[in-house]
Design an enzyme around this catalytic site. Sequence first.
Site, mmCIF file in Angstrom:
data_model
loop_
_atom_site.group_PDB
_atom_site.id
_atom_site.type_symbol
_atom_site.label_atom_id
_atom_site.label_comp_id
_atom_site.label_asym_id
_atom_site.label_seq_id
_atom_site.Cartn_x
_atom_site.Cartn_y
_atom_site.Cartn_z
ATOM 1 N N CYS A 2 21.879 71.764 42.047
ATOM 2 C CA CYS A 2 20.734 70.896 41.842
ATOM 3 C C CYS A 2 19.628 71.611 41.091
ATOM 4 O O CYS A 2 19.533 72.829 41.107
ATOM 5 C CB CYS A 2 20.166 70.445 43.178
ATOM 6 S SG CYS A 2 21.387 69.651 44.209
ATOM 7 N N GLY A 28 22.586 69.815 37.223
ATOM 8 C CA GLY A 28 23.212 68.692 37.931
ATOM 9 C C GLY A 28 23.229 67.469 37.053
ATOM 10 O O GLY A 28 22.176 67.048 36.570
ATOM 11 N N ASN A 103 17.562 71.990 46.977
ATOM 12 C CA ASN A 103 18.558 72.730 46.201
ATOM 13 C C ASN A 103 19.171 73.777 47.122
ATOM 14 O O ASN A 103 18.444 74.603 47.672
ATOM 15 C CB ASN A 103 17.889 73.392 44.993
ATOM 16 C CG ASN A 103 18.846 74.195 44.127
ATOM 17 O OD1 ASN A 103 18.437 75.034 43.360
ATOM 18 N ND2 ASN A 103 20.135 73.939 44.256
ATOM 19 N N GLY A 104 20.482 73.717 47.277
ATOM 20 C CA GLY A 104 21.162 74.658 48.172
ATOM 21 C C GLY A 104 22.095 73.898 49.088
ATOM 22 O O GLY A 104 22.319 72.701 48.911
ATOM 23 N N TYR A 243 25.948 82.532 35.293
ATOM 24 C CA TYR A 243 26.418 81.278 34.701
ATOM 25 C C TYR A 243 25.414 80.143 34.765
ATOM 26 O O TYR A 243 25.262 79.371 33.823
ATOM 27 C CB TYR A 243 27.703 80.828 35.414
ATOM 28 C CG TYR A 243 28.104 79.401 35.109
ATOM 29 C CD1 TYR A 243 28.727 79.077 33.906
ATOM 30 C CD2 TYR A 243 27.858 78.375 36.021
ATOM 31 C CE1 TYR A 243 29.079 77.771 33.613
ATOM 32 C CE2 TYR A 243 28.218 77.067 35.740
ATOM 33 C CZ TYR A 243 28.818 76.774 34.535
ATOM 34 O OH TYR A 243 29.156 75.476 34.255
ATOM 35 N N CYS A 384 31.736 79.076 47.097
ATOM 36 C CA CYS A 384 30.312 79.273 47.388
ATOM 37 C C CYS A 384 29.931 78.314 48.511
ATOM 38 O O CYS A 384 30.236 77.122 48.433
ATOM 39 C CB CYS A 384 29.465 78.971 46.157
ATOM 40 S SG CYS A 384 27.693 79.085 46.520
ATOM 41 N N CYS A 437 31.067 84.933 46.681
ATOM 42 C CA CYS A 437 32.212 84.321 45.987
ATOM 43 C C CYS A 437 33.059 85.386 45.282
ATOM 44 O O CYS A 437 34.221 85.150 44.971
ATOM 45 C CB CYS A 437 31.752 83.225 45.029
ATOM 46 S SG CYS A 437 30.615 83.798 43.754
#
Length: 466
Positions: A2, A28, A103-104, A243, A384, A437
């Site tokens: 997000c 997003g 966000n999260g 990324y 993740c 990850c």
Amino acid sequence: MCGIFGVVGVEQAAELTYLGLYALQHRGQESAGIVSVDADGHASVRRDMGLVSEIFPPKVLRQLPGSIAIGHTRYSTTGSSVLANAQPAVVNYHHGALTLAHNGNLTNAQALRDDLVRKGSIFQSSSDSEVLIHLIARSEAREPEDQILDALERVEGAYTLLLSIGTTVYAIVDPRGFRPLVLGKLGDGWVLASETCALDIVGATRVRELEPGEWLKIEDGKVVDLPPLKARPHRRCVFELIYFSRPDSTVFGQSVDRVRRELGRQLAREQPAPGADCVFSVPDSSNAMALGYAEESGIALEHGLIRNHYVGRTFINPGQNSRTAKVRIKFNPVRDVIAGKRVVVVDDSIVRGTTSRSLMQMIRQAGAREVHMRVASHPITGPCLYGIDTPRHDELIAATHSVEEIRQHLGVDSLGYLSLEGMLTAAGSTERFCHACFSGDYPTEVPQDQHKSRSATGEHVTALID
Ligand code: AMP
């Protein structure tokens, strides 16, 4: 994943929020929303599926009055891709309209939700963020701030939040600080954004990033720092730098572009490709990494692949649904650059390995003599849990295959990843990042069943969107 954006104390806040979300579209692309709040604390909301540019024509923005606005762009990591899960969430609460943009990912959301449902809460969505709203509303504390604190003490995981209650706006970053949030100034008002690229687009100046565990409120035009949340070791998400964030942003105090170049340089040191004729990126996220690789190795940088910028996530080509067809639609090889050459292809990461395999085939078909793939991160071996949409463990190619097996699968002459330590050092620290990850070192408890069926998450209703 997000992106979140908020404006406080600037006229036509919704229009600025629209611009801010436009700059955060990469975070997003599934749904977006804006809630505006006027001087009386009345909230107006528009949420829809699709891209920011499609959801908010001028007519809609005019219907979002007020000098406070909170916006959200969403790609689902929990809950499914339906309108009910679009954010910001807005509810009538006993201290006025309550708006929440998150966000999260909360790692204990399911357990909290089960408990709340048993106590009679009725959920309207399957997103983890709604749990927070219920916890705030049900808190026995009297003041909104104490109620928020009560809720935050019960949740675990990643939460960077923008929240408004009446005409007060709160900005909160969880104690580990997985996801970024920056405060900016615009005239007499304030702007909050996931990334600085969104401050730039509205002409705001960066004041500072919020620290892990920090929360503040903006009330009557002033920023008030609130006592920090209970301290935990900081765990900034390293994948934001690798990324996710835009290269023109400053995230966790660092230029994303600079970090990516350094990752590329480190990659050239650890995984050289002697004798190669040229190096190029898989555009766009690894452009800076290829630049760093070229600088360090002295191999000529080229544009070997061109990306079609009009291909969104939602692109559907009837009858051509294979991965290879999708890759062909998104990327084109530059034959003149590739034919007869020993090429180094730099990408930021390999997730499932499917896109990379098709790309490598395409590069071979364009006449490459040798293909050497270099990856500017460590192999991704786990999902993740904190908000990036990496797939399940069994779909991650590096979780079940050795580097040599992946090389064979991709059909390349050589394949080299960054070491974990090299990656973290290039990103600026071996201490302060979450790298779960890549390493399996999850900084929170890992929920028992990460992959609930829909009914287990309470999703018994499918909303159809026209
Ligand atoms: P694949 O070969 O299918 O694993 O795809 C690798 C590509 O996916 C790389 O070019 C990455 O830039 C990109 N990528 C990495 N993480 C994600 C993500 N969370 N969502 C979408 N694409 C990603």
